[in-house]
Every structure is written in structure tokens, then in C-alpha cells.
Design a protein around this motif. Structure first.
Motif, PDB file in Angstrom:
ATOM      1  N   PHE A 156      25.820  -8.780   5.406  1.00 26.49           N
ATOM      2  CA  PHE A 156      26.729  -9.601   4.658  1.00 26.49           C
ATOM      3  C   PHE A 156      28.181  -9.263   4.444  1.00 26.49           C
ATOM      4  CE2 PHE A 156      22.794 -10.570   2.255  1.00 26.49           C
ATOM      5  CZ  PHE A 156      22.644 -11.343   2.792  1.00 26.49           C
ATOM      6  N   VAL A 157      29.473  -9.408   4.951  1.00 28.35           N
ATOM      7  CA  VAL A 157      30.155  -9.372   4.944  1.00 28.35           C
ATOM      8  C   VAL A 157      31.920  -9.439   4.342  1.00 28.35           C
ATOM      9  CG1 VAL A 157      32.528  -9.023   6.185  1.00 28.35           C
ATOM     10  CG2 VAL A 157      30.900  -8.596   7.627  1.00 28.35           C
ATOM     11  N   PHE A 158      32.224  -9.441   3.352  1.00 28.94           N
ATOM     12  CA  PHE A 158      32.797  -9.467   2.098  1.00 28.94           C
ATOM     13  C   PHE A 158      34.366  -8.929   2.465  1.00 28.94           C
ATOM     14  CE2 PHE A 158      28.111  -9.073   1.172  1.00 28.94           C
ATOM     15  CZ  PHE A 158      28.209  -9.768   0.194  1.00 28.94           C
ATOM     16  N   ASP A 159      35.317 -10.345   1.544  1.00 24.78           N
ATOM     17  CA  ASP A 159      36.477 -10.160   1.101  1.00 24.78           C
ATOM     18  C   ASP A 159      36.803  -9.319   0.301  1.00 24.78           C
ATOM     19  OD1 ASP A 159      37.409 -12.186   3.096  1.00 24.78           O
ATOM     20  OD2 ASP A 159      36.948 -13.569   1.415  1.00 24.78           O
ATOM     21  N   ASN A 160      35.818  -9.058  -0.893  1.00 24.71           N
ATOM     22  CA  ASN A 160      36.039  -7.530  -1.724  1.00 24.71           C
ATOM     23  C   ASN A 160      34.577  -6.935  -2.371  1.00 24.71           C
ATOM     24  OD1 ASN A 160      34.699  -9.439  -4.106  1.00 24.71           O
ATOM     25  ND2 ASN A 160      37.015 -10.858  -3.464  1.00 24.71           N
ATOM     26  N   GLU A 161      35.351  -6.343  -2.831  1.00 21.60           N
ATOM     27  CA  GLU A 161      34.499  -5.341  -3.093  1.00 21.60           C
ATOM     28  C   GLU A 161      32.982  -6.086  -4.508  1.00 21.60           C
ATOM     29  OE1 GLU A 161      33.059  -0.960  -5.333  1.00 21.60           O
ATOM     30  OE2 GLU A 161      34.918  -1.374  -4.885  1.00 21.60           O
ATOM     31  N   SER A 162      33.598  -6.838  -5.300  1.00 27.68           N
ATOM     32  CA  SER A 162      32.747  -7.579  -6.728  1.00 27.68           C
ATOM     33  C   SER A 162      32.111  -8.532  -6.404  1.00 27.68           C
ATOM     34  CB  SER A 162      34.312  -8.280  -7.412  1.00 27.68           C
ATOM     35  OG  SER A 162      33.825  -9.011  -8.011  1.00 27.68           O
ATOM     36  N   ASP A 163      32.399  -9.620  -5.085  1.00 28.32           N
ATOM     37  CA  ASP A 163      31.317  -9.898  -4.765  1.00 28.32           C
ATOM     38  C   ASP A 163      30.229  -9.378  -3.430  1.00 28.32           C
ATOM     39  OD1 ASP A 163      32.786 -12.123  -5.151  1.00 28.32           O
ATOM     40  OD2 ASP A 163      33.774 -12.754  -3.626  1.00 28.32           O
ATOM     41  N   LEU A 164      30.231  -8.237  -3.608  1.00 30.43           N
ATOM     42  CA  LEU A 164      29.343  -7.736  -2.865  1.00 30.43           C
ATOM     43  C   LEU A 164      28.780  -6.873  -3.514  1.00 30.43           C
ATOM     44  CD1 LEU A 164      29.954  -4.612   0.053  1.00 30.43           C
ATOM     45  CD2 LEU A 164      28.235  -4.623  -2.544  1.00 30.43           C
ATOM     46  N   LYS A 165      29.068  -6.261  -5.093  1.00 30.64           N
ATOM     47  CA  LYS A 165      28.741  -5.784  -5.975  1.00 30.64           C
ATOM     48  C   LYS A 165      28.104  -6.601  -6.414  1.00 30.64           C
ATOM     49  CE  LYS A 165      31.101  -1.712  -7.344  1.00 30.64           C
ATOM     50  NZ  LYS A 165      31.727  -0.971  -8.050  1.00 30.64           N
ATOM     51  N   ASP A 166      28.070  -8.216  -6.665  1.00 34.72           N
ATOM     52  CA  ASP A 166      27.379  -9.265  -7.275  1.00 34.72           C
ATOM     53  C   ASP A 166      26.167  -9.453  -5.915  1.00 34.72           C
ATOM     54  OD1 ASP A 166      29.438  -9.412  -9.242  1.00 34.72           O
ATOM     55  OD2 ASP A 166      30.386 -11.036  -8.430  1.00 34.72           O
TER      56      ASP A 166
END
Length: 90
Positions: free
Chosen positions: A30-40
Motif C-alpha cells: 500500500f502507498v498512502f498520502d499520509n502517515e495517519s492513514d497508514l497507521k490506521d
């Protein structure tokens, strides 16, 4: 990945791919726009594995990239993929 490939996992990715690691075992990157979405998303997979061993999966994150791999894949194989992520993700 298609929407249905996420099942109950959060679909907060910028990009996501499923690939086969061994005959019957897959992984997702997965590639995310931000760290918060990655952490979730990482937290979802980690907590799922804590609830039942059958749902265990390996997870590793660096910057805005997350890899989630079927828990039946041995740790040494998983480590090979994390080393590659370390080399290509700055």
C-alpha cells in the motif's frame, strides 16, 4: 486493488497492489498520502492478528509504504521484502 479486495480493511490508500509470494499466499503493498492513514491500516491488520492466530499477518511500514503479508509465509521470506522496501523507499 479493487474495492472488494479490501474486505473490512480501511481503504485509505493512494495505490495498492496484491501479489503472490508463494503458491497459496499473497501479500499487499500500500502507498498512502499520509502517515495517519497508514497507521490506521497497519493497526487494523496488527489487531486482527491479535484476535486470532488464523488472521495473523506480517506488517512493515516505512515512510508512506506498508506491506502486509500472509502469516503463513515464513519470517525469513518476509524479511527479504522488508529489506527491499528499505532500499527503495527514502
Amino acid at each position: 486493488m479493487k474495492n472488494e479486495d479490501f474486505c473490512f480493511a480501511p481503504n485509505k490508500t493512494k495505490d495498492a497492489k496484491i501479489f503472490t509470494v508463494t503458491k497459496d499466499n499473497n501479500a499487499r503493498i500500500f502507498v498512502f498520502d499520509n502517515e495517519s492513514d497508514l497507521k490506521d491500516t497497519k493497526e487494523y491488520y496488527d489487531k486482527l492478528g491479535e484476535k486470532s492466530a488464523i488472521f495473523f499477518s506480517h506488517t512493515y511500514a516505512k515512510d508512506n509504504v506498508l506491506i502486509q503479508m500472509n502469516g503463513e509465509i515464513d519470517e525469513s521470506t518476509f524479511k527479504k521484502y522488508t529489506k527491499v522496501i528499505d532500499k527503495v523507499v527514502d
